[in-house]
Design an enzyme around this catalytic site. Structure first.
Site, mmCIF file in Angstrom:
data_model
loop_
_atom_site.group_PDB
_atom_site.id
_atom_site.type_symbol
_atom_site.label_atom_id
_atom_site.label_comp_id
_atom_site.label_asym_id
_atom_site.label_seq_id
_atom_site.Cartn_x
_atom_site.Cartn_y
_atom_site.Cartn_z
ATOM 1 C CE LYS A 245 -0.475 0.341 5.398
ATOM 2 N NZ LYS A 245 -0.779 -0.981 6.192
ATOM 3 C CE1 TYR B 155 13.546 32.171 4.454
ATOM 4 C CE2 TYR B 155 13.383 29.378 4.642
ATOM 5 C CZ TYR B 155 13.568 31.144 4.450
ATOM 6 O OH TYR B 155 13.268 31.222 2.978
HETATM 7 C C1 LIG Z 1 -0.128 -1.914 7.273
HETATM 8 C C2 LIG Z 1 -1.058 -3.457 7.489
HETATM 9 C C3 LIG Z 1 -0.192 -4.205 7.292
HETATM 10 C C4 LIG Z 1 1.014 -4.399 6.962
HETATM 11 O O1 LIG Z 1 1.996 -3.589 8.347
HETATM 12 P P1 LIG Z 1 3.351 -3.923 8.971
HETATM 13 O O2 LIG Z 1 3.835 -3.442 10.130
HETATM 14 O O3 LIG Z 1 3.687 -2.945 7.652
HETATM 15 O O4 LIG Z 1 3.910 -5.465 8.576
HETATM 16 C C5 LIG Z 1 -0.935 -5.662 7.327
HETATM 17 N N1 LIG Z 1 -2.312 -5.123 7.883
HETATM 18 C C6 LIG Z 1 -2.799 -4.081 7.807
HETATM 19 C C7 LIG Z 1 -4.143 -4.270 7.678
HETATM 20 C C8 LIG Z 1 -2.531 -2.890 7.339
HETATM 21 O O5 LIG Z 1 -3.151 -2.369 7.670
#
Ligand SMILES: *Cc1c(COP(=O)(O)O)cnc(C)c1O
Length: 348
Positions: free
Chosen positions: A35, A244
């Site tokens: 994702k 800055y």
């Molecule tokens: C992002 C996510 C994962 C992966 O999690 P990691 O901690 O990055 O391994 C798995 N399941 C769900 C529902 C997630 O939102």
């Protein structure tokens, strides 16, 4: 060229997938969560490399993310969508061949009306209270849902990065009580859950961060290196101020490098006067404020003129930078800016 150079090591990504896969039994399928554009590294490149390493199933957060993954991995491997089936998603789900993880009765109804017979999965809430059907809801609609033969039933752990947290066992127990005997593949573990051991693995695991080199998978190989070009070097005299707000005043005569990245590239302004960058093996403190496109770095200890300085690399990974900012490696990765040139070191 003043463009920051982000090197992404696909061989390290593949090695991390294999190492996580080796943590579970031979019958457990290790999928991959890609994702947020593959945690900022490019979903297509990442998914393609992971498929070549052996990943046979992918997870994204929203249906739109599934499109790039689908074109990278071809028509056959399943891609699941954590956010399920939202209004307006039906066409995308059908065309990209996605598997929505249905989170509510409303989504279940939407799926069965819009895409009868299309593959789907179910997400259950076992205590995190973020996504998924509540136990009572599952009790009400579980039988109907199961009659349509879901591909997968999953839930997500809230505290898996803390192995001793009692929440882990509590959620495991709830997941068992909701799913034992259903005869559908189950998934509970992301990266943290894999490291909790076999009780948490079920049929499918779905790691994300560990693949990309982040905690809690401390044995992971680093996947990213970020090198930022030096635009200009100047000498400043003791007492002069930098950047800055004059927040840095040179205590001695020093040499400064002005380099070509800033908060517009995801380098958090909290790093002002805090971060270390690296010229090879030599640490170089960031002095003054992070500005939009530029950083000023003390290179007094560097012989000659470095061409680039590394913010991420062998001496400093995403979690080290995250600690300075007060966040997690996930946020450092997903915040890496669009302005960098992304270079992919090929894997197997
Ligand atoms: C992002 C996510 C994962 C992966 O999690 P990691 O901690 O990055 O391994 C798995 N399941 C769900 C529902 C997630 O939102």
């Amino acid at each position: 060229m003043a463009q920051g150079q982000l090197h992404i090591d696909l061989a390290a990504l593949q090695a991390n997938w294999r190492a996580l896969d080796a943590r579970s039994g031979a019958k457990v399928q290790t999928a991959a969560t890609v994702k947020a554009n593959g945690y900022g590294l490019g979903a297509g490149h990442v998914a393609h490399a992971l498929a070549r390493a052996g990943a046979r199933r992918f997870f994204v957060a929203i249906a739109e993310e599934g499109v790039a993954v689908r074109s990278a991995i071809g028509p056959d491997l399943p891609i699941h969508v954590y956010s399920g089936h939202m209004e307006g998603d039906a066409r995308l789900i059908a065309e990209a061949g996605l598997i929505p993880m249905l989170n509510s009765t409303e989504q279940l109804t939407r799926q069965f009306e819009a895409l009868p017979g299309h593959p789907f999965g179910i997400q259950l809430d076992t205590g995190m209270n973020r996504l998924g059907m509540e136990p009572a809801e599952w009790q009400a609609v579980g039988e109907i849902a199961l009659s349509q033969r879901p591909e997968l039933v999953m839930s997500h752990l809230a505290c898996a990065d803390e192995p001793d947290h009692p929440m882990n066992a509590r959620q495991l127990e709830v997941f068992h009580s909701l799913t034992d005997g259903i005869n559908v593949p189950r998934s509970l573990a992301a990266t943290g859950g894999i490291l909790l051991g076999p009780d948490y693995h079920f049929e499918i695991t779905r790691p994300g961060i560990g693949l990309y080199g982040g905690a809690p998978f401390t044995e992971a190989q680093a996947v990213v290196r970020l090198s930022i070009p030096v635009i200009q070097i100047r000498e400043v005299a003791a007492g002069e101020t930098v950047g800055y707000g004059n927040t840095f005043k040179a205590p001695d005569d020093m040499r400064l490098a002005t380099i070509a990245a800033g908060y517009a590239d995801g380098i958090h302004r909290v790093l002002s006067n805090q971060a270390i960058l690296w010229a090879g093996d030599i640490p170089c403190p960031l002095v003054g404020r992070v500005s939009m496109d530029l950083l000023t770095i003390d290179v007094s200890n560097v012989d000659g003129t470095p061409e680039t300085l590394d913010l991420l690399g062998p001496h400093q990974g995403i979690d080290a930078i995250a600690d300075v900012i007060g966040t997690i490696g996930y946020e450092v990765l997903t915040g890496l800016g669009y302005r960098y040139a992304r270079h992919y070191q090929p894997g197997a």
